[in-house]
Design a protein around this motif. Structure first.
Motif, PDB file in Angstrom:
ATOM      1  N   GLU A  35     -88.400 -15.143  -3.457  1.00 31.32           N
ATOM      2  CA  GLU A  35     -87.675 -16.339  -3.903  1.00 31.32           C
ATOM      3  C   GLU A  35     -88.305 -16.922  -5.161  1.00 31.32           C
ATOM      4  O   GLU A  35     -87.594 -17.350  -6.075  1.00 31.32           O
ATOM      5  CB  GLU A  35     -87.673 -17.378  -2.773  1.00 31.32           C
ATOM      6  CG  GLU A  35     -86.772 -18.566  -3.034  1.00 31.32           C
ATOM      7  CD  GLU A  35     -86.669 -19.483  -1.841  1.00 31.32           C
ATOM      8  OE1 GLU A  35     -85.990 -20.515  -1.947  1.00 31.32           O
ATOM      9  OE2 GLU A  35     -87.277 -19.170  -0.780  1.00 31.32           O
ATOM     10  N   ARG A  36     -89.650 -16.941  -5.218  1.00 29.22           N
ATOM     11  CA  ARG A  36     -90.324 -17.473  -6.397  1.00 29.22           C
ATOM     12  C   ARG A  36     -90.076 -16.610  -7.632  1.00 29.22           C
ATOM     13  O   ARG A  36     -89.898 -17.130  -8.737  1.00 29.22           O
ATOM     14  CB  ARG A  36     -91.828 -17.576  -6.135  1.00 29.22           C
ATOM     15  CG  ARG A  36     -92.223 -18.731  -5.210  1.00 29.22           C
ATOM     16  CD  ARG A  36     -93.707 -18.709  -4.947  1.00 29.22           C
ATOM     17  NE  ARG A  36     -94.115 -19.842  -4.113  1.00 29.22           N
ATOM     18  CZ  ARG A  36     -95.350 -20.019  -3.654  1.00 29.22           C
ATOM     19  NH1 ARG A  36     -96.294 -19.115  -3.935  1.00 29.22           N
ATOM     20  NH2 ARG A  36     -95.643 -21.063  -2.917  1.00 29.22           N
ATOM     21  N   LYS A  37     -90.053 -15.295  -7.448  1.00 28.97           N
ATOM     22  CA  LYS A  37     -89.864 -14.375  -8.570  1.00 28.97           C
ATOM     23  C   LYS A  37     -88.394 -14.047  -8.815  1.00 28.97           C
ATOM     24  O   LYS A  37     -88.083 -13.236  -9.688  1.00 28.97           O
ATOM     25  CB  LYS A  37     -90.654 -13.092  -8.328  1.00 28.97           C
ATOM     26  CG  LYS A  37     -92.161 -13.324  -8.292  1.00 28.97           C
ATOM     27  CD  LYS A  37     -92.928 -12.016  -8.212  1.00 28.97           C
ATOM     28  CE  LYS A  37     -94.422 -12.267  -8.268  1.00 28.97           C
ATOM     29  NZ  LYS A  37     -95.209 -11.007  -8.253  1.00 28.97           N
ATOM     30  N   ARG A  38     -87.515 -14.650  -8.011  1.00 28.58           N
ATOM     31  CA  ARG A  38     -86.069 -14.500  -8.186  1.00 28.58           C
ATOM     32  C   ARG A  38     -85.650 -13.030  -8.183  1.00 28.58           C
ATOM     33  O   ARG A  38     -85.024 -12.534  -9.128  1.00 28.58           O
ATOM     34  CB  ARG A  38     -85.607 -15.184  -9.477  1.00 28.58           C
ATOM     35  CG  ARG A  38     -85.844 -16.688  -9.476  1.00 28.58           C
ATOM     36  CD  ARG A  38     -85.371 -17.332 -10.744  1.00 28.58           C
ATOM     37  NE  ARG A  38     -85.580 -18.773 -10.706  1.00 28.58           N
ATOM     38  CZ  ARG A  38     -85.244 -19.602 -11.691  1.00 28.58           C
ATOM     39  NH1 ARG A  38     -84.675 -19.106 -12.797  1.00 28.58           N
ATOM     40  NH2 ARG A  38     -85.467 -20.888 -11.593  1.00 28.58           N
ATOM     41  N   ARG A  39     -85.977 -12.370  -7.110  1.00 26.08           N
ATOM     42  CA  ARG A  39     -85.634 -10.959  -6.966  1.00 26.08           C
ATOM     43  C   ARG A  39     -84.430 -10.797  -6.043  1.00 26.08           C
ATOM     44  O   ARG A  39     -84.266 -11.551  -5.091  1.00 26.08           O
ATOM     45  CB  ARG A  39     -86.818 -10.178  -6.392  1.00 26.08           C
ATOM     46  CG  ARG A  39     -88.030 -10.097  -7.294  1.00 26.08           C
ATOM     47  CD  ARG A  39     -89.177  -9.442  -6.565  1.00 26.08           C
ATOM     48  NE  ARG A  39     -90.359  -9.248  -7.398  1.00 26.08           N
ATOM     49  CZ  ARG A  39     -91.536  -8.872  -6.939  1.00 26.08           C
ATOM     50  NH1 ARG A  39     -91.705  -8.646  -5.637  1.00 26.08           N
ATOM     51  NH2 ARG A  39     -92.554  -8.727  -7.757  1.00 26.08           N
ATOM     52  N   GLY A  40     -83.629  -9.780  -6.314  1.00 25.95           N
ATOM     53  CA  GLY A  40     -82.540  -9.431  -5.408  1.00 25.95           C
ATOM     54  C   GLY A  40     -81.579 -10.575  -5.141  1.00 25.95           C
ATOM     55  O   GLY A  40     -80.993 -11.156  -6.059  1.00 25.95           O
ATOM     56  N   VAL A  41     -81.432 -10.912  -3.858  1.00 26.05           N
ATOM     57  CA  VAL A  41     -80.483 -11.961  -3.465  1.00 26.05           C
ATOM     58  C   VAL A  41     -80.906 -13.332  -3.949  1.00 26.05           C
ATOM     59  O   VAL A  41     -80.099 -14.271  -3.934  1.00 26.05           O
ATOM     60  CB  VAL A  41     -80.326 -11.987  -1.927  1.00 26.05           C
ATOM     61  CG1 VAL A  41     -79.665 -10.721  -1.434  1.00 26.05           C
ATOM     62  CG2 VAL A  41     -81.667 -12.196  -1.242  1.00 26.05           C
ATOM     63  N   TRP A  42     -82.162 -13.480  -4.384  1.00 22.42           N
ATOM     64  CA  TRP A  42     -82.652 -14.776  -4.860  1.00 22.42           C
ATOM     65  C   TRP A  42     -82.505 -14.926  -6.365  1.00 22.42           C
ATOM     66  O   TRP A  42     -82.960 -15.909  -6.940  1.00 22.42           O
ATOM     67  CB  TRP A  42     -84.118 -14.956  -4.461  1.00 22.42           C
ATOM     68  CG  TRP A  42     -84.351 -14.777  -2.997  1.00 22.42           C
ATOM     69  CD1 TRP A  42     -84.930 -13.719  -2.388  1.00 22.42           C
ATOM     70  CD2 TRP A  42     -83.977 -15.676  -1.951  1.00 22.42           C
ATOM     71  NE1 TRP A  42     -84.956 -13.889  -1.023  1.00 22.42           N
ATOM     72  CE2 TRP A  42     -84.378 -15.085  -0.725  1.00 22.42           C
ATOM     73  CE3 TRP A  42     -83.347 -16.925  -1.923  1.00 22.42           C
ATOM     74  CZ2 TRP A  42     -84.162 -15.698   0.502  1.00 22.42           C
ATOM     75  CZ3 TRP A  42     -83.139 -17.534  -0.695  1.00 22.42           C
ATOM     76  CH2 TRP A  42     -83.540 -16.926   0.490  1.00 22.42           C
ATOM     77  N   THR A  43     -81.870 -13.952  -7.008  1.00 22.68           N
ATOM     78  CA  THR A  43     -81.670 -14.034  -8.453  1.00 22.68           C
ATOM     79  C   THR A  43     -80.663 -15.129  -8.780  1.00 22.68           C
ATOM     80  O   THR A  43     -79.575 -15.184  -8.197  1.00 22.68           O
ATOM     81  CB  THR A  43     -81.159 -12.690  -9.007  1.00 22.68           C
ATOM     82  OG1 THR A  43     -82.093 -11.671  -8.667  1.00 22.68           O
ATOM     83  CG2 THR A  43     -81.001 -12.752 -10.516  1.00 22.68           C
ATOM     84  N   GLU A  44     -81.001 -16.006  -9.739  1.00 21.85           N
ATOM     85  CA  GLU A  44     -80.116 -17.083 -10.166  1.00 21.85           C
ATOM     86  C   GLU A  44     -79.591 -16.788 -11.563  1.00 21.85           C
ATOM     87  O   GLU A  44     -80.324 -16.279 -12.416  1.00 21.85           O
ATOM     88  CB  GLU A  44     -80.860 -18.424 -10.166  1.00 21.85           C
ATOM     89  CG  GLU A  44     -81.301 -18.889  -8.785  1.00 21.85           C
ATOM     90  CD  GLU A  44     -81.990 -20.226  -8.846  1.00 21.85           C
ATOM     91  OE1 GLU A  44     -82.108 -20.780  -9.971  1.00 21.85           O
ATOM     92  OE2 GLU A  44     -82.407 -20.724  -7.795  1.00 21.85           O
ATOM     93  N   PRO A  45     -78.315 -17.110 -11.832  1.00 21.34           N
ATOM     94  CA  PRO A  45     -77.763 -16.844 -13.170  1.00 21.34           C
ATOM     95  C   PRO A  45     -78.389 -17.758 -14.224  1.00 21.34           C
ATOM     96  O   PRO A  45     -78.790 -18.889 -13.937  1.00 21.34           O
ATOM     97  CB  PRO A  45     -76.265 -17.138 -12.992  1.00 21.34           C
ATOM     98  CG  PRO A  45     -76.206 -18.086 -11.829  1.00 21.34           C
ATOM     99  CD  PRO A  45     -77.322 -17.701 -10.929  1.00 21.34           C
ATOM    100  N   THR A  46     -78.458 -17.276 -15.454  1.00 18.50           N
ATOM    101  CA  THR A  46     -78.973 -18.075 -16.567  1.00 18.50           C
ATOM    102  C   THR A  46     -77.937 -19.126 -16.975  1.00 18.50           C
ATOM    103  O   THR A  46     -76.793 -19.123 -16.512  1.00 18.50           O
ATOM    104  CB  THR A  46     -79.308 -17.173 -17.757  1.00 18.50           C
ATOM    105  OG1 THR A  46     -78.105 -16.519 -18.197  1.00 18.50           O
ATOM    106  CG2 THR A  46     -80.340 -16.118 -17.365  1.00 18.50           C
ATOM    107  N   VAL A  47     -78.355 -20.022 -17.897  1.00 22.71           N
ATOM    108  CA  VAL A  47     -77.438 -21.068 -18.371  1.00 22.71           C
ATOM    109  C   VAL A  47     -76.227 -20.443 -19.055  1.00 22.71           C
ATOM    110  O   VAL A  47     -75.073 -20.867 -18.849  1.00 22.71           O
ATOM    111  CB  VAL A  47     -78.185 -22.011 -19.338  1.00 22.71           C
ATOM    112  CG1 VAL A  47     -77.214 -23.049 -19.916  1.00 22.71           C
ATOM    113  CG2 VAL A  47     -79.330 -22.705 -18.619  1.00 22.71           C
ATOM    114  N   PHE A  48     -76.452 -19.422 -19.874  1.00 27.42           N
ATOM    115  CA  PHE A  48     -75.350 -18.747 -20.568  1.00 27.42           C
ATOM    116  C   PHE A  48     -74.386 -18.122 -19.560  1.00 27.42           C
ATOM    117  O   PHE A  48     -73.157 -18.225 -19.726  1.00 27.42           O
ATOM    118  CB  PHE A  48     -75.915 -17.671 -21.500  1.00 27.42           C
ATOM    119  CG  PHE A  48     -74.857 -16.819 -22.140  1.00 27.42           C
ATOM    120  CD1 PHE A  48     -74.087 -17.299 -23.189  1.00 27.42           C
ATOM    121  CD2 PHE A  48     -74.605 -15.534 -21.672  1.00 27.42           C
ATOM    122  CE1 PHE A  48     -73.103 -16.506 -23.766  1.00 27.42           C
ATOM    123  CE2 PHE A  48     -73.626 -14.739 -22.237  1.00 27.42           C
ATOM    124  CZ  PHE A  48     -72.874 -15.236 -23.294  1.00 27.42           C
TER     125      PHE A  48
END
Length: 271
Positions: free
Chosen positions: A209-222
């Protein structure tokens, strides 16, 4: 009296020396027999131990595994033959695998192994196929779940050159890569094993979750703004198509008096 005691002591020492000499002579003359007896006893002990731990037995299904093996959380070895949606199909390999044709049973089967405490997410099956399919694994049995599969802690060699030095726990690795989420182990009593495994999985999930891997990936502002623009564009396109359809329908009605009369009468009836 003292002389009698010394005489008795001398006789005792002489008797012991003679007995020891006789025993030594017997062992020297029958050394092969003694060795054979020792060998037979060693083989018998090994056979008894092998029968207890099933050194030569191959398990083709969950029902073949002795219940005490599961209760004692015995670790077995196998090879992954299939990767399913939420579990692995593992072909068990005995501790002592002797390839003797007339002793080998002509039977096929594999054991359903579920990674305890892990729910597969998008990309998990592909990752497992790439890293462990057709490869050897060790699985520590925890329980038989409601789907007649084994809830296990599965370990395997790491991919690449690192596999020569260390192994990985598939349960933790899937969660750490963001390809799985921590899930409760249904039917298992909360004990030291359950708590220890859950703690490890939660720590791995926190890393993902901290490293935003896999299902925890969040989209960028763009990416977020692009998604909003695409949605608005699609809504506008749908609205324009609906308006065009309404205009075409109105043109058809006005072009024909019969259609106009039919449309008006239908409208009045509704009112």
């Amino acid at each position: 009296m003292a002389g009698d005691k010394d005489t008795d002591a001398g006789k005792s020492v002489a008797y012991r020396a003679a007995y020891f000499n006789t025993l030594t002579h017997y062992l020297d003359t029958h050394v092969n027999a003694v060795r054979n007896i020792s060998t037979v006893l060693a083989i018998a002990g090994f056979a008894f131990a092998a029968r207890g731990v099933r050194l030569f037995n191959r398990f083709y299904s969950v029902s073949d595994i002795p219940p005490q093996f599961i209760q004692k959380n015995v670790r077995l070895q196998g090879k992954v033959v299939h990767v399913k949606d939420q579990h692995l199909q593992v072909e068990h390999i005995p501790i002592l695998h002797l390839r003797i044709p007339f002793l080998m049973k002509k039977r096929e089967g594999s054991i359903g192994v579920h990674l305890a405490g892990v729910k597969f997410e998008e990309g998990a099956v592909e990752w497992l196929k790439e890293n462990v399919h057709a490869k050897g694994v060790f699985f520590t049995m925890l329980q038989v779940n409601s789907r007649q599969q084994l809830d296990c802690v599965v370990t395997a060699r790491r991919p690449g050159w690192r596999g020569l030095l260390s192994s990985m726990c598939l349960n933790e690795e899937l969660v750490r890569q963001g390809l799985g989420k921590v899930a409760p182990i249904e039917g298992m009593q909360v004990g030291p094993t359950y708590v220890k495994l859950t703690k490890k999985l939660l720590r791995a999930e926190l890393v993902a979750e901290r490293k935003r891997r896999g299902v925890w990936t969040e989209p960028t502002v763009f990416e977020r703004y692009k998604a909003k623009y695409d949605n608005a564009k699609e809504d506008m396109k749908t609205a324009v198509q609906s308006r065009k359809k309404a205009v075409v329908e109105a043109g058809r009605v006005l072009a024909s008096p019969a259609s106009l009369w039919k449309f008006a009468s239908r409208k009045f009836r509704r009112e």
